[in-house]
Design a protein around this motif. Structure first.
Motif, PDB file in Angstrom:
ATOM      1  N   ARG A  92      12.587  30.242  38.514  1.00 58.82           N
ATOM      2  CA  ARG A  92      13.244  29.927  39.791  1.00 58.82           C
ATOM      3  C   ARG A  92      12.553  30.644  40.940  1.00 58.82           C
ATOM      4  O   ARG A  92      12.548  30.195  42.062  1.00 58.82           O
ATOM      5  N   LYS A  93      12.014  31.809  40.617  1.00 59.19           N
ATOM      6  CA  LYS A  93      11.410  32.655  41.647  1.00 59.19           C
ATOM      7  C   LYS A  93      10.005  32.175  42.012  1.00 59.19           C
ATOM      8  O   LYS A  93       9.613  32.156  43.163  1.00 59.19           O
ATOM      9  N   MET A  94       9.233  31.794  41.006  1.00 63.97           N
ATOM     10  CA  MET A  94       7.811  31.482  41.231  1.00 63.97           C
ATOM     11  C   MET A  94       7.664  29.965  41.321  1.00 63.97           C
ATOM     12  O   MET A  94       7.629  29.273  40.305  1.00 63.97           O
ATOM     13  N   GLN A  95       7.566  29.496  42.556  1.00 66.25           N
ATOM     14  CA  GLN A  95       7.758  28.065  42.761  1.00 66.25           C
ATOM     15  C   GLN A  95       6.574  27.182  42.402  1.00 66.25           C
ATOM     16  O   GLN A  95       6.705  25.963  42.338  1.00 66.25           O
ATOM     17  N   ASP A  96       5.390  27.777  42.182  1.00 67.83           N
ATOM     18  CA  ASP A  96       4.262  26.938  41.770  1.00 67.83           C
ATOM     19  C   ASP A  96       3.802  27.288  40.348  1.00 67.83           C
ATOM     20  O   ASP A  96       2.677  27.014  39.968  1.00 67.83           O
ATOM     21  N   ALA A  97       4.705  27.931  39.598  1.00 67.27           N
ATOM     22  CA  ALA A  97       4.340  28.346  38.234  1.00 67.27           C
ATOM     23  C   ALA A  97       4.999  27.442  37.203  1.00 67.27           C
ATOM     24  O   ALA A  97       6.026  26.810  37.472  1.00 67.27           O
ATOM     25  N   PHE A  98       4.386  27.381  36.038  1.00 65.69           N
ATOM     26  CA  PHE A  98       4.999  26.682  34.909  1.00 65.69           C
ATOM     27  C   PHE A  98       4.863  27.588  33.688  1.00 65.69           C
ATOM     28  O   PHE A  98       3.815  28.202  33.473  1.00 65.69           O
ATOM     29  N   LYS A 122       6.541  34.188  45.711  1.00 64.08           N
ATOM     30  CA  LYS A 122       7.035  32.814  45.491  1.00 64.08           C
ATOM     31  C   LYS A 122       5.909  31.873  45.088  1.00 64.08           C
ATOM     32  O   LYS A 122       6.115  30.939  44.326  1.00 64.08           O
ATOM     33  N   THR A 123       4.707  32.133  45.622  1.00 64.15           N
ATOM     34  CA  THR A 123       3.575  31.271  45.268  1.00 64.15           C
ATOM     35  C   THR A 123       2.348  32.132  44.962  1.00 64.15           C
ATOM     36  O   THR A 123       2.287  33.302  45.354  1.00 64.15           O
ATOM     37  N   LYS A 124       1.380  31.500  44.308  1.00 64.21           N
ATOM     38  CA  LYS A 124       0.146  32.208  43.955  1.00 64.21           C
ATOM     39  C   LYS A 124      -0.553  32.709  45.218  1.00 64.21           C
ATOM     40  O   LYS A 124      -1.083  33.831  45.250  1.00 64.21           O
ATOM     41  N   ASP A 125      -0.513  31.899  46.284  1.00 63.89           N
ATOM     42  CA  ASP A 125      -1.244  32.275  47.494  1.00 63.89           C
ATOM     43  C   ASP A 125      -0.591  33.416  48.271  1.00 63.89           C
ATOM     44  O   ASP A 125      -1.243  34.035  49.105  1.00 63.89           O
ATOM     45  N   SER A 126       0.694  33.666  48.022  1.00 65.92           N
ATOM     46  CA  SER A 126       1.328  34.779  48.746  1.00 65.92           C
ATOM     47  C   SER A 126       1.431  36.031  47.875  1.00 65.92           C
ATOM     48  O   SER A 126       2.233  36.934  48.152  1.00 65.92           O
ATOM     49  N   ALA A 127       0.623  36.117  46.843  1.00 66.98           N
ATOM     50  CA  ALA A 127       0.676  37.275  45.932  1.00 66.98           C
ATOM     51  C   ALA A 127       0.319  38.558  46.673  1.00 66.98           C
ATOM     52  O   ALA A 127      -0.490  38.537  47.604  1.00 66.98           O
ATOM     53  N   PRO A 128       0.914  39.684  46.279  1.00 62.15           N
ATOM     54  CA  PRO A 128       0.566  40.951  46.933  1.00 62.15           C
ATOM     55  C   PRO A 128      -0.871  41.338  46.634  1.00 62.15           C
ATOM     56  O   PRO A 128      -1.466  40.848  45.671  1.00 62.15           O
ATOM     57  N   ARG A 129      -1.386  42.211  47.479  1.00 63.50           N
ATOM     58  CA  ARG A 129      -2.709  42.772  47.209  1.00 63.50           C
ATOM     59  C   ARG A 129      -2.512  44.215  46.760  1.00 63.50           C
ATOM     60  O   ARG A 129      -1.467  44.818  47.037  1.00 63.50           O
TER      61      ARG A 129
END
Ligand code: SF4
Length: 424
Positions: free
Chosen positions: A39-45, A208-215
């Motif tokens: 539910r949290k990770m919206q572009d994950a499967f 929420k998405t891969k592109d907004s991952a922390p650094r």
């Protein structure tokens, strides 16, 4: 500002002997984490490589949620695969291909190991590397284990997050990462308070998405939102990030100390801290007043399940006046829960691991007013006349932070009230 408060002067349960038990245990496996992670990770499967049992677990645990296109599934290993690993890799390749063709929105694919895939020693990390090469850069494929042989239910999230740490980009900026999946409403509340405190560049992990991952990097600090993230903590430290140790943000006191530990690291002045937290602190105190008098004096017994037990016991004893008889946790990582252990007043048995029969004997003898345990133990204990709370609800519900303090206490009061009504 100084973290030391009267609450932390004595060392509470920090030196209490730990009863270590190794025997049969009754807990869900790490696949359960998929229910809240997807539910949290919206572009994950999440593709579980497992048996029909695993598929049933996911289906029934997630059964209350209806999705047109759920973000998890099971690649079923049939008996012939289990017998000789025949074609298991090829079967996996073809399932992944079909899935990614059909679902172009997937950017992160997790191959999740299970008991059957471990039994046949299917190397999912190599499969993930191979598939990443095939589908890069559009899709990143990672793997972790959610097997019941290796994990209890909250450890699935730890394994998932730890698997992602090496993929995080490097940074030199002094970012802050909140680590652990929180319901959006709670995450937003924390982000809002941290912003008001003037702390910038705050990210969340998982994002929420891969592109907004922390650094991540040597100037980055992180704070855990959940106590079950030991492997993730180590992986982040291996990348140079600094762990801010703190009690967990349950209740008014826990939330204040958690925020204060962060504020100390970012040199937030005491007056600004007091100003920003005053109103939500008062709301939390007021909400707790209404319910803590109902919980006060009641006894509680924790079976080991989620690793949330020690911070929750600290909350129930210190903020709700309950009496903890035993606090069992599947695993006690003192590097993470020491601030909570220090604050938990002496008295309860602190146990780690499980030997379910002997623990049931202790519980029956202690006759607690409330028992926190897994679903498998709750029904038989209820049938014996005991009030129980499913520990899994504490992971699914929004329970962190000031605004949820009253609801958190309410979750513990409901079964006691029900039992009292039954007696009447
Ligand atoms: Fe059962 Fe193991 Fe599958 Fe979990 S991973 S559902 S414990 S078979």
């Amino acid at each position: 500002m100084n973290m030391t408060s009267s609450a932390r002067v004595n060392s509470g349960c920090s030196d209490a002997p730990i009863l270590k038990e190794r025997g049969q245990n009754e807990v869900f496996c790490g696949l359960t984490g998929i229910i809240w992670l997807h539910r949290k990770m919206q572009d994950a499967f999440f593709l579980v490589v497992g048996s029909r049992t695993c598929a049933h677990l996911l289906q029934s645990a997630a059964g209350v949620m209806i999705f047109a296109e759920p973000r998890f599934g099971t690649a079923i290993l049939e008996e012939k695969d289990l017998a000789g690993m025949a074609d298991a890799q090829e079967e996996l390749n073809s399932q992944v291909e079909k899935l990614l063709d059909r679902r172009p929105e997937i950017k992160q694919l997790f191959l999740v190991g299970s008991c059957p895939s471990e039994v046949i020693k299917l190397d999912l990390s190599r499969a993930a590397e191979r598939l990443t090469l095939k589908y890069a850069p559009k899709v990143r494929v990672l793997s972790y284990s959610g097997s019941g042989i290796e994990t209890t239910f909250t450890q699935g999230e730890d394994a998932c997050l730890a698997s992602m740490v090496n993929t995080l980009e490097k940074t030199e900026t002094p970012d802050l990462i909140l680590v652990g999946a929180l319901p959006d409403i709670v995450e937003d509340q924390f982000l809002c308070i941290l912003k008001e405190l003037g702390i910038e560049n705050v990210t969340t992990f998982p994002s929420k998405t891969k592109d907004s991952a922390p650094r991540v990097g040597e100037n980055v600090k992180f704070v855990l939102c959940q106590p079950f993230l030991g492997d993730t903590r180590e992986a982040l430290q291996d990348r140079g990030a600094i762990h801010i140790a703190a009690p967990f943000p349950f209740g008014e006191e826990g939330t204040t100390l958690w925020l204060k530990a962060i504020a100390n690291e970012y040199n937030v002045g005491l007056s600004l801290f007091e100003k920003v937290t005053e109103a939500p602190r008062n709301r939390a105190k007021k909400a707790l007043e209404g319910i803590s008098n109902k919980l006060s004096g009641k006894s509680v017994f924790f079976f080991p399940d989620s690793q949330l037990e020690i911070p929750l016991a600290r909350f129930l004893v210190r903020e709700c006046g309950m009496n903890a008889l035993e606090v069992g946790s599947p695993y006690i990582n003192k590097k993470i829960v020491m601030p909570d252990l220090e604050m938990l007043p002496n008295g309860p048995v602190i146990s780690e691991g499980q030997d379910v029969d002997s623990q049931l004997d202790r519980c029956r003898k202690a006759k607690p007013d409330l028992t926190i345990c897994g679903m498998g133990l709750a029904n038989p204990l209820e049938a014996e006349g005991m009030a129980t709370k499913w520990s899994i609800e504490l992971v699914f519900s929004p329970v962190h932070g000031y605004e949820q303090a009253g609801d958190l206490a309410g979750l513990f009061y409901r079964p006691i009230k029900r039992r009292e009504l039954l007696k009447v």
